[in-house]
Write an enzyme that holds these catalytic residues in place. Sequence first.
Site, PDB file in Angstrom:
ATOM      1  CE  LYS A 115      -2.875  -2.961   0.219  1.00  0.00           C
ATOM      2  NZ  LYS A 115      -2.628  -3.810  -1.045  1.00  0.00           N
ATOM      3  CD  GLU A 199      -5.774   5.495   4.080  1.00  0.00           C
ATOM      4  OE1 GLU A 199      -6.785   5.005   4.298  1.00  0.00           O
ATOM      5  OE2 GLU A 199      -4.927   5.366   3.218  1.00  0.00           O
ATOM      6  CG  HIS A 234     -12.663  -6.841   5.486  1.00  0.00           C
ATOM      7  ND1 HIS A 234     -12.725  -5.438   5.079  1.00  0.00           N
ATOM      8  CD2 HIS A 234     -12.296  -6.887   6.708  1.00  0.00           C
ATOM      9  CE1 HIS A 234     -12.496  -4.782   6.132  1.00  0.00           C
ATOM     10  NE2 HIS A 234     -12.426  -5.562   7.138  1.00  0.00           N
ATOM     11  NE  ARG A 291      -8.570 -10.450  -7.134  1.00  0.00           N
ATOM     12  CZ  ARG A 291      -8.354  -9.725  -5.932  1.00  0.00           C
ATOM     13  NH1 ARG A 291      -7.050  -9.190  -5.872  1.00  0.00           N
ATOM     14  NH2 ARG A 291      -9.485  -9.132  -5.521  1.00  0.00           N
TER      15      ARG A 291
HETATM   16  C1  MV4 Z   1     -10.707   2.693   5.157  1.00  0.00           C
HETATM   17  C2  MV4 Z   1     -11.941   2.719   5.798  1.00  0.00           C
HETATM   18  C3  MV4 Z   1     -12.201   3.814   6.393  1.00  0.00           C
HETATM   19  N1  MV4 Z   1     -11.581   4.931   6.444  1.00  0.00           N
HETATM   20  N2  MV4 Z   1      -9.853   3.507   5.246  1.00  0.00           N
HETATM   21  C4  MV4 Z   1     -11.066  -2.063   4.352  1.00  0.00           C
HETATM   22  C5  MV4 Z   1     -10.296  -2.991   3.558  1.00  0.00           C
HETATM   23  C6  MV4 Z   1      -8.963  -2.352   2.832  1.00  0.00           C
HETATM   24  N3  MV4 Z   1      -9.076  -2.370   1.513  1.00  0.00           N
HETATM   25  C7  MV4 Z   1      -9.621  -0.804   3.303  1.00  0.00           C
HETATM   26  N4  MV4 Z   1     -10.798  -0.888   4.109  1.00  0.00           N
HETATM   27  C8  MV4 Z   1     -11.163   0.153   4.788  1.00  0.00           C
HETATM   28  N5  MV4 Z   1     -10.361   1.204   4.595  1.00  0.00           N
HETATM   29  C9  MV4 Z   1     -10.269   4.760   5.715  1.00  0.00           C
HETATM   30  N6  MV4 Z   1      -9.314   5.636   5.540  1.00  0.00           N
HETATM   31  C10 MV4 Z   1     -12.918   1.568   5.737  1.00  0.00           C
HETATM   32  C11 MV4 Z   1     -12.515   0.387   5.544  1.00  0.00           C
HETATM   33  C12 MV4 Z   1     -13.381  -0.758   5.224  1.00  0.00           C
HETATM   34  C13 MV4 Z   1     -13.944  -1.151   4.483  1.00  0.00           C
HETATM   35  C14 MV4 Z   1     -13.732  -0.947   2.817  1.00  0.00           C
HETATM   36  C15 MV4 Z   1     -14.383  -1.392   1.945  1.00  0.00           C
HETATM   37  C16 MV4 Z   1     -15.331  -2.193   2.049  1.00  0.00           C
HETATM   38  C17 MV4 Z   1     -15.762  -2.864   3.270  1.00  0.00           C
HETATM   39  C18 MV4 Z   1     -15.113  -2.253   4.383  1.00  0.00           C
HETATM   40  C19 MV4 Z   1     -15.496  -2.786   5.515  1.00  0.00           C
HETATM   41  C20 MV4 Z   1     -14.549  -2.226   6.650  1.00  0.00           C
HETATM   42  C21 MV4 Z   1     -13.766  -1.270   6.663  1.00  0.00           C
END
Ligand code: MV4
Length: 489
Positions: A115, A199, A234, A291
């Site tokens: 990341k 973040e 997730h 992918r």
């Molecule tokens: C976040 C977020 C809130 N704020 N970043 C979850 C998986 C990873 N790809 C990033 N994720 C998140 N990042 C910030 N700054 C909330 C999530 C997140 C989330 C994101 C997409 C779909 C489902 C989720 C479930 C919980 C948290």
Amino acid sequence: MKKILIANRGEIALRVMRTARKMGIRTVAVYSEADRDALHVRYADEAVLIGPAPSSASYLSIDKVIKAAKLTGADGIHPGYGFLSENAEFARAVERAGITFIGPNAHSIELMGSKLAAKEAVKDYNIPMVPGVDEAIIDVDKAKRIAKEIGFPILIKASAGGGGKGMRIVEDAASFEPQMDRAVSEAISAFGDGSVFIEKYIGSPRHIEIQILADMHGNVLYLFERECSIQRRHQKVVEEAPSAIVTPEIRKRMGAAAVRVAQACDYVGAGTVEFLMDQDKNFYFLEMNTRLQVEHPVTEMITGLDLVEQQIRVARGEVLSFFQEDLKITGHALELRIYAEDPLNDFLPSVGTLDTYVTPSGEGIRLDDSYEEGMTIPIYYDPMIAKLVTYGSNREEAIQRMREAIDAYHIKGAQTTLPFGKFVCDHEAFISGNFDTHFIKNYYSKEHILEQQGTEMAVAAKAGLRFFLEERDRLRVNNRIPSSWKNNR
Ligand code: MV4
């Protein structure tokens, strides 16, 4: 490319083979001992046993997969999703063996796998990012200072993470250090890399991703968005394209940003750029998946493109045969992932033998699966049985078709997420389009499904009673027929 080895199993192996066959390309399956009778083995032109059931000894073995390709003379390898699909070492080993990897170059995979490296790579490309730091936290006091500047709550994320692993929400300055310690040790044990960054925490985001397609000649296109906010731990459960809340103007800006992300890492092939969208519809780059994704069919339905065909063409060095202006969204598509998981029991795996397996079909229904009645779901792999995709001229029609398709899908022998799909399709928040990544947490409980089943059972009981009464009347009539005649059969 004359012969492709598919380094995968299940529905995606079948799906890739279907396109290869359509293109006149021969197919090679690899399989584990648990998959001797699997459909991908039967469907392929050739199949090679590569090891025992555990993925680590079969589908995840770079050596065995490449040996199988050499043995069969395959000149291309499609990795599908999961397994080795985002393994840079695998992509490199494939190319080293003189075989075409149907996917991006190893460098792109590596870059987007981290990341922090991804943030660094897109820095000069004007990509909207969540406020935070773009380097690993070394100095805790400095990080705390920045956290105060950004404002709590903040999120600590593992650089090597993805899919939510190693994430920690920090509510206030006092809990910063303990949460940070936890995040670091979690990241070390999960990824062998303790780098974390912070973040601003977006509280109620939507997960919206853009499909991109890039050739080796510098052409990069976006194939619009997919809405993937309905997730559980997730794991996506329902996806759709287009998103109910993305306007043409936002779509254009998100698409252009996604194209720049792809350009920033010299991307080639099909890829997905993930964004978070906040309640004011600001979007922020999260990560890029290098992918073909599970949910790619919804994009295929609304664009009319075959993404696997495009992957193969691009891997062969062809120039993309269309321009951005040629692409448009037609209709609406939904995908429900049907997992062998029990929605009444915390979605725990519920694998077994499919004693009944009757699938829906008809206009606007696409089913990507890899099972037939009587087959057993192996315990070793992902418990996804199928992807039920419905298409309509608009969102309402796609949702209604999904309801009908769920009703026409009959599975016995395993509990599945089918009734959960019905719950989503009937939910006011989903229907109105007003939902976020907390949909399941906010609205779902098993009581809804029990209630639904109760209603269905009551309806069935009523129908049964009516049938009984009608039959009884009919039989009474029969009883009045003289016995001499009745017995003369
Ligand atoms: C976040 C977020 C809130 N704020 N970043 C979850 C998986 C990873 N790809 C990033 N994720 C998140 N990042 C910030 N700054 C909330 C999530 C997140 C989330 C994101 C997409 C779909 C489902 C989720 C479930 C919980 C948290």
